[in-house]
Motif scaffolding. Structure first.
Motif, mmCIF file in Angstrom:
data_model
loop_
_atom_site.group_PDB
_atom_site.id
_atom_site.type_symbol
_atom_site.label_atom_id
_atom_site.label_comp_id
_atom_site.label_asym_id
_atom_site.label_seq_id
_atom_site.Cartn_x
_atom_site.Cartn_y
_atom_site.Cartn_z
ATOM 1 N N TYR A 3 -2.876 4.764 5.232
ATOM 2 C CA TYR A 3 -2.156 5.365 3.923
ATOM 3 C C TYR A 3 -3.691 5.827 3.029
ATOM 4 O O TYR A 3 -4.545 5.082 2.530
ATOM 5 C CB TYR A 3 -1.257 4.055 2.699
ATOM 6 C CG TYR A 3 -0.567 4.765 2.187
ATOM 7 C CD1 TYR A 3 0.784 5.623 1.672
ATOM 8 C CD2 TYR A 3 -1.585 4.591 0.412
ATOM 9 C CE1 TYR A 3 0.563 5.925 0.480
ATOM 10 C CE2 TYR A 3 -1.062 5.603 -0.405
ATOM 11 C CZ TYR A 3 0.090 6.641 -0.667
ATOM 12 O OH TYR A 3 0.323 7.538 -1.487
ATOM 13 N N LYS A 17 6.248 7.298 -12.145
ATOM 14 C CA LYS A 17 4.962 5.912 -12.220
ATOM 15 C C LYS A 17 4.434 5.846 -13.371
ATOM 16 O O LYS A 17 4.323 5.293 -14.208
ATOM 17 C CB LYS A 17 4.133 5.937 -10.776
ATOM 18 C CG LYS A 17 3.430 5.007 -10.779
ATOM 19 C CD LYS A 17 2.358 4.254 -9.199
ATOM 20 C CE LYS A 17 2.172 5.899 -8.994
ATOM 21 N NZ LYS A 17 1.649 4.973 -7.626
ATOM 22 N N HIS A 18 3.257 6.785 -13.337
ATOM 23 C CA HIS A 18 2.182 7.129 -14.417
ATOM 24 C C HIS A 18 2.856 7.393 -16.446
ATOM 25 O O HIS A 18 2.207 7.071 -16.399
ATOM 26 C CB HIS A 18 1.352 8.352 -13.948
ATOM 27 C CG HIS A 18 0.601 7.850 -12.690
ATOM 28 N ND1 HIS A 18 -0.143 8.473 -11.449
ATOM 29 C CD2 HIS A 18 0.013 6.688 -12.140
ATOM 30 C CE1 HIS A 18 -0.803 8.343 -10.789
ATOM 31 N NE2 HIS A 18 -0.177 7.183 -11.013
ATOM 32 N N ASP A 39 -3.334 -4.824 -11.911
ATOM 33 C CA ASP A 39 -3.299 -2.873 -11.317
ATOM 34 C C ASP A 39 -3.913 -3.273 -9.509
ATOM 35 O O ASP A 39 -5.222 -3.297 -9.739
ATOM 36 C CB ASP A 39 -4.363 -1.969 -11.657
ATOM 37 C CG ASP A 39 -3.500 -0.038 -10.740
ATOM 38 O OD1 ASP A 39 -2.762 -0.137 -9.621
ATOM 39 O OD2 ASP A 39 -3.949 0.344 -11.097
ATOM 40 N N SER A 40 -3.349 -4.238 -9.505
ATOM 41 C CA SER A 40 -2.921 -5.444 -7.526
ATOM 42 C C SER A 40 -2.760 -4.030 -6.380
ATOM 43 O O SER A 40 -4.093 -4.043 -5.773
ATOM 44 C CB SER A 40 -1.745 -5.567 -7.630
ATOM 45 O OG SER A 40 -0.644 -4.964 -7.646
ATOM 46 N N SER A 99 -3.904 5.533 -11.094
ATOM 47 C CA SER A 99 -3.567 4.796 -12.529
ATOM 48 C C SER A 99 -4.251 4.284 -13.119
ATOM 49 O O SER A 99 -4.446 4.108 -14.032
ATOM 50 C CB SER A 99 -2.289 3.716 -11.882
ATOM 51 O OG SER A 99 -2.745 2.623 -10.798
ATOM 52 N N ASP A 142 -6.639 -8.605 -1.552
ATOM 53 C CA ASP A 142 -5.361 -8.201 -1.714
ATOM 54 C C ASP A 142 -4.470 -8.540 -2.710
ATOM 55 O O ASP A 142 -4.604 -9.253 -3.458
ATOM 56 C CB ASP A 142 -4.261 -9.480 -0.450
ATOM 57 C CG ASP A 142 -3.218 -9.226 -0.400
ATOM 58 O OD1 ASP A 142 -2.621 -8.460 -0.930
ATOM 59 O OD2 ASP A 142 -3.061 -10.256 0.670
ATOM 60 N N PRO A 165 1.764 0.714 -0.644
ATOM 61 C CA PRO A 165 1.957 1.432 -0.035
ATOM 62 C C PRO A 165 2.867 1.965 1.181
ATOM 63 O O PRO A 165 3.662 2.831 1.513
ATOM 64 C CB PRO A 165 0.692 1.695 0.363
ATOM 65 C CG PRO A 165 -0.225 0.632 0.993
ATOM 66 C CD PRO A 165 0.059 -0.015 -0.478
HETATM 67 C C1 LIG Z 1 -0.004 4.333 -3.691
HETATM 68 S S1 LIG Z 1 -1.648 3.663 -3.368
HETATM 69 C C2 LIG Z 1 -1.737 3.370 -5.251
HETATM 70 C C3 LIG Z 1 -1.794 4.038 -5.593
HETATM 71 C C4 LIG Z 1 -2.113 4.304 -7.431
HETATM 72 N N1 LIG Z 1 -1.120 3.101 -8.015
HETATM 73 C C5 LIG Z 1 -2.105 5.489 -8.698
HETATM 74 O O1 LIG Z 1 -0.432 5.129 -8.734
HETATM 75 O O2 LIG Z 1 -2.718 6.205 -9.060
HETATM 76 C C6 LIG Z 1 -1.316 2.364 -2.452
HETATM 77 C C7 LIG Z 1 -2.940 1.358 -2.498
HETATM 78 O O3 LIG Z 1 -2.997 0.545 -2.100
HETATM 79 C C8 LIG Z 1 -4.251 0.213 -1.624
HETATM 80 N N2 LIG Z 1 -3.520 -1.452 -0.447
HETATM 81 C C9 LIG Z 1 -3.067 -0.879 0.910
HETATM 82 N N3 LIG Z 1 -2.586 -2.369 1.027
HETATM 83 C C10 LIG Z 1 -3.295 -3.934 -0.440
HETATM 84 C C11 LIG Z 1 -3.403 -5.267 -0.633
HETATM 85 N N4 LIG Z 1 -3.185 -5.514 0.729
HETATM 86 N N5 LIG Z 1 -3.867 -4.887 -1.132
HETATM 87 C C12 LIG Z 1 -4.344 -4.269 -2.335
HETATM 88 N N6 LIG Z 1 -4.448 -2.591 -1.901
HETATM 89 C C13 LIG Z 1 -3.873 -2.426 -0.528
HETATM 90 C C14 LIG Z 1 -4.095 1.367 -1.099
HETATM 91 O O4 LIG Z 1 -5.580 1.628 0.313
HETATM 92 C C15 LIG Z 1 -4.275 2.034 -1.739
HETATM 93 O O5 LIG Z 1 -5.088 2.936 -1.874
#
Ligand SMILES: C[S@@+](CC[C@H](N)C(=O)[O-])C[C@H]1O[C@@H](n2cnc3c(N)ncnc32)[C@H](O)[C@@H]1O
Length: 280
Positions: A3, A17-18, A39-40, A99, A142, A165
């Motif tokens: 992703y 969301k934003h 912001d996880s 975000s 993570d 994602p």
């Molecule tokens: C939907 S996007 C985030 C969008 C961001 N939060 C925004 O609103 O602008 C999800 C992100 O999670 C990351 N990701 C995937 N698995 C993850 C994990 N286990 N822990 C942290 N990040 C992870 C992906 O690389 C991706 O950048």
């Protein structure tokens, strides 16, 4: 990890969301006391909407693109559009804040931000981007570990965006477990859990689990841009808001019908909002 949010930045799901996240931060900042934003699954800071990835999908055109030049936006959406506009001072929509950027822009001196991103490239970009910025900590780890590692926070006030994602079948279940951990560790944590509206069968199970999870208050907010059974992919998205600040509910009631009408892609758009736990 396939992703990449750069293909989807600024789409209808990001708008929902934003806009809601930004409003929650503003409402929480009515109190002077400090807060911590978590912001996880952060993605990166700024997305180039004219770059290769976003141009290839053009998703932003049916998201922020539809709001960009409007002068009749409901206040909650006008604040969001203005936050994006700060990154595009010449009036042309080109850069879209993810975000972490959107929230970093809104933090006060007394606030703090903890960000995690697992993708090596995005994590490195974020680390370099926020290097030296006081109150911002970036971790490559993570995101599901964040509540166990950082809650409770010293500030006793936290806003947490959980935005994975959804590449894997167990993401809804992992989200629920992470939220339960977070709330057990700090009951007053304000959580925004984003989820895609695609598979109705999975979602029905998720709703039931959320409502039985022992969470204090949960507001379900959903926006559909296509009829829910369309086989095209992301028909809409939702937010599970745990402990949402007052009066977000009333404000969204004024905003969602307008947004659903403006972002509809085929047939009428739809929205819903209700309490899955702890209706006030
Ligand atoms: C939907 S996007 C985030 C969008 C961001 N939060 C925004 O609103 O602008 C999800 C992100 O999670 C990351 N990701 C995937 N698995 C993850 C994990 N286990 N822990 C942290 N990040 C992870 C992906 O690389 C991706 O950048």
């Amino acid at each position: 990890m396939n992703y990449r949010h750069s293909f989807h930045a600024g789409n209808h799901a990001d708008v929902l969301k934003h806009a809601v996240l930004l409003r929650m931060l503003t409402l929480m900042q009515r109190k002077e006391s400090p807060l911590c934003y978590l912001d996880s699954h952060a993605g990166t800071a700024l997305y180039d909407l004219l770059g290769e990835d976003a141009s290839r999908t053009g998703e932003y055109l049916d998201g922020i693109g539809r709001l960009w030049s409007r002068d009749d936006l409901p206040p909650l959406l006008a604040d969001y559009r203005d936050a994006v506009a700060r990154h595009n001072p010449d009036g042309q929509l080109r850069l879209y804040p993810g975000s972490p950027q959107l929230m970093a822009d809104g933090l006060r001196e007394q606030d703090r931000m903890i960000v995690s991103e697992l993708h090596p490239e995005d994590a490195l970009t974020l680390k370099e981007y926020f290097a030296g910025q006081p109150g911002v900590a970036v971790h490559q780890r993570d995101g599901y570990e964040l509540p166990g590692a950082f809650l409770p926070v010293a500030e006793k006030r936290a806003l947490w965006l959980l935005d994975p994602p959804f590449e894997k079948g167990d993401d809804l279940q992992r989200c629920l477990q992470a939220v339960q951990t977070g709330i057990q560790r700090m009951r007053q944590t304000v959580v925004a859990l984003w989820y895609p509206i695609k598979d109705q069968r999975l979602l029905r199970d998720f709703y039931q689990r959320i409502s039985q999870a022992g969470l204090p208050k949960v507001l379900r907010v959903e926006l559909n841009v296509r009829p829910v059974d369309t086989q095209l992919g992301l028909n809409g998205s939702g937010l599970m808001l745990v402990n949402p600040p007052w009066p977000l509910w009333e404000e969204l009631e004024q905003t969602l019908p307008w947004l659903a009408g403006e972002l509809a892609q085929s047939g009428p758009g739809g929205w819903r909002m209700d309490w899955l736990a702890g209706e006030p």
